[in-house]
Enzyme design. Structure first.
Site, PDB file in Angstrom:
ATOM      1  NE  ARG A   1      -4.213  -1.594   0.359  1.00  0.00           N
ATOM      2  CZ  ARG A   1      -5.228  -1.865   1.166  1.00  0.00           C
ATOM      3  NH1 ARG A   1      -5.459  -1.111   2.203  1.00  0.00           N
ATOM      4  NH2 ARG A   1      -6.029  -2.876   0.904  1.00  0.00           N
TER       5      ARG A   1
ATOM      6  NE  ARG B   1      -7.117   5.096   2.989  1.00  0.00           N
ATOM      7  CZ  ARG B   1      -7.933   4.211   3.554  1.00  0.00           C
ATOM      8  NH1 ARG B   1      -9.148   4.579   3.912  1.00  0.00           N
ATOM      9  NH2 ARG B   1      -7.543   2.976   3.764  1.00  0.00           N
TER      10      ARG B   1
ATOM     11  NE  ARG C   1      -9.906   7.451  -1.653  1.00  0.00           N
ATOM     12  CZ  ARG C   1     -10.934   7.854  -0.938  1.00  0.00           C
ATOM     13  NH1 ARG C   1     -11.074   9.128  -0.663  1.00  0.00           N
ATOM     14  NH2 ARG C   1     -11.842   6.988  -0.524  1.00  0.00           N
TER      15      ARG C   1
ATOM     16  CG  ASP D   1      -8.886  -3.177  -4.245  1.00  0.00           C
ATOM     17  OD1 ASP D   1      -8.277  -2.594  -3.338  1.00  0.00           O
ATOM     18  OD2 ASP D   1      -9.687  -4.106  -4.034  1.00  0.00           O
TER      19      ASP D   1
ATOM     20  CE1 TYR E   1     -12.952  -7.693   1.661  1.00  0.00           C
ATOM     21  CE2 TYR E   1     -11.308  -9.195   0.780  1.00  0.00           C
ATOM     22  CZ  TYR E   1     -11.656  -8.187   1.647  1.00  0.00           C
ATOM     23  OH  TYR E   1     -10.730  -7.669   2.510  1.00  0.00           O
TER      24      TYR E   1
END
Ligand code: CP3
Length: 357
Positions: free
Chosen positions: A27, A31, A40, A77, A154
């Site tokens: 990652r 963020r 973003r 992703d 998921y």
């Protein structure tokens, strides 16, 4: 295509000699970087970022501007595959990823098809091609996918889950339906990763984030065996160079030997693993990637340096180690600490790579 100026990552993944231990961070484009948050915000949402090759390329390169990293990982992703299968991926605030149409019955599984990477997932391939061009050989570009088991978690749960009630219910009561789902996913992941390699990914990694939630036996039957099929089905060479494959099961420390048997080149390990012991277990078979606790980055500079030292010492002399965190970097980490981490790994690892080995 420009020659690779820094191939430490590829060499270490293949256990070839390097001058210092390579490092990249799971990652690494995310963020914790203000410049990521800015792009973003302009893009409105995360999925627009992923599906717009110019934006995906832009954020992929952001951490490389700041830090002396030894690899780029394409900004995307793992849930692109289920989305391309028609499940309707969306992100709801505070809840993480969700699917509009989860897969829970035999007929829903039977209706699934393998997405064609160059059409339904073309935006990922375009992002890879563009990023390779922009990188101009600076560092290798990593492609990735989720493992069949982790994607299935998921898809069946409809989003993140703490107890895995639905997917484990399905696995225990209707194992043949579960296997059918995993088989389709293994085919989809193999095609997806092969397309990523053809589009310019110079190493690939399979993220099995939820394999560690399984029992010993179920891990082998429902996660590992499908990752093994993927490893077997991958093009292992492109542009005249071997394309290393890394498997990462979070919480998979007890299964490293079995994972190495798949024929992959490297294993990702989380921070619960003793690297010295892990190296003894798998030493000559695969390289190891990891494994600093991401929360060490909340500690002082001195403590970060000490932890790097401990991890380098645990792996010991010689090649075959790629420094990384044991899981993704947290969004509230100070980027200055990341600079300390990256520079410290390079500085302190040099003595481990001198001649007399
Ligand atoms: O490593 C990188 O820099 C490449 C980018 C990358 C992302 N997701 C970007 C992302 C990678 C390799 C992934 C993999 C991924 N995605 C995994 C496996 C690795 C892991 O962390 O276990 C999983 C389970 C996912 C699914 C997913 N995507 C979740 C659970 C979330 C929400 C996480 C959160 O913290 O909110 C995402 C969104 C996501 N994927 C973000 C990023 C940077 C955050 C998006 C944002 O809000 O900007």
């Amino acid at each position: 295509m420009a020659a690779l100026k820094n191939d430490r990552l590829l060499r270490a993944l293949l256990r070839q000699p390097v001058d210092q231990t390579p490092i990249w961070i799971m990652r690494q484009a995310g963020r914790y970087l203000p410049e990521y948050r800015e792009v973003r915000a302009e893009a409105r949402d995360f999925l627009t970022l992923c599906s717009t090759p110019e934006l995906a390329c832009k954020v992929t390169l952001q951490p490389l501007r700041r830090f002396d990293l030894d690899a780029a990982i394409i900004f995307s992703d793992i849930l692109t595959i289920p989305d391309a299968m028609g499940l309707g991926l969306y992100f709801s605030k505070g809840e993480g990823p969700r699917f509009e149409r989860p897969v829970r019955t035999e007929s829903q599984v039977a209706a699934l098809g393998v997405p064609d990477p160059e059409t339904e997932l073309r935006y990922v391939m375009d992002a890879l091609r563009l990023t390779r061009r922009e990188l101009d050989g600076q560092v290798p570009l990593i492609g990735f996918s989720g493992s069949p088991w982790t994607l299935a978690c998921y898809m069946v749960e409809g989003g993140a889950s703490k107890d895995f009630a639905l997917i484990k219910g399905l696995m225990f009561d209707q194992p043949q339906v579960m296997h059918r789902l995993l088989e389709i996913l293994a085919r989809a992941v193999t095609a997806y990763l092969n397309a990523q390699i053809a589009a310019g990914a110079q190493a690939v990694m399979v993220f099995d984030t939820w394999g560690g939630a399984l029992s010993h036996r179920d891990y082998r039957d429902f996660s590992l065996s499908y990752m093994a099929r993927i490893v077997e089905g991958l093009a292992r060479e492109n542009e005249g160079r071997r394309v290393p494959v890394t498997l990462f099961t979070k919480g998979g420390g007890l299964w490293l030997e079995a994972m190495a048997e798949t024929g992959c080149d490297a294993l990702g390990v989380d921070w619960t693993v003793d690297l010295a012991k892990a190296r003894m277990q798998v030493g000559k078979q695969v390289a190891l990637q990891g494994n600093m606790d991401p929360c060490v980055l909340y500690a002082s500079t001195a403590r970060v340096r000490q932890e790097v030292d401990e991890i380098l010492k645990a792996y010991g002399r010689g090649s075959g180690h790629v420094f990384n965190l044991g899981h993704g970097i947290h969004p509230t980490v100070d980027p200055e600490k990341v600079a300390v981490l990256v520079d410290t790994v390079h500085e302190l690892s040099r003595p481990y790579h001198t001649e007399e080995e």
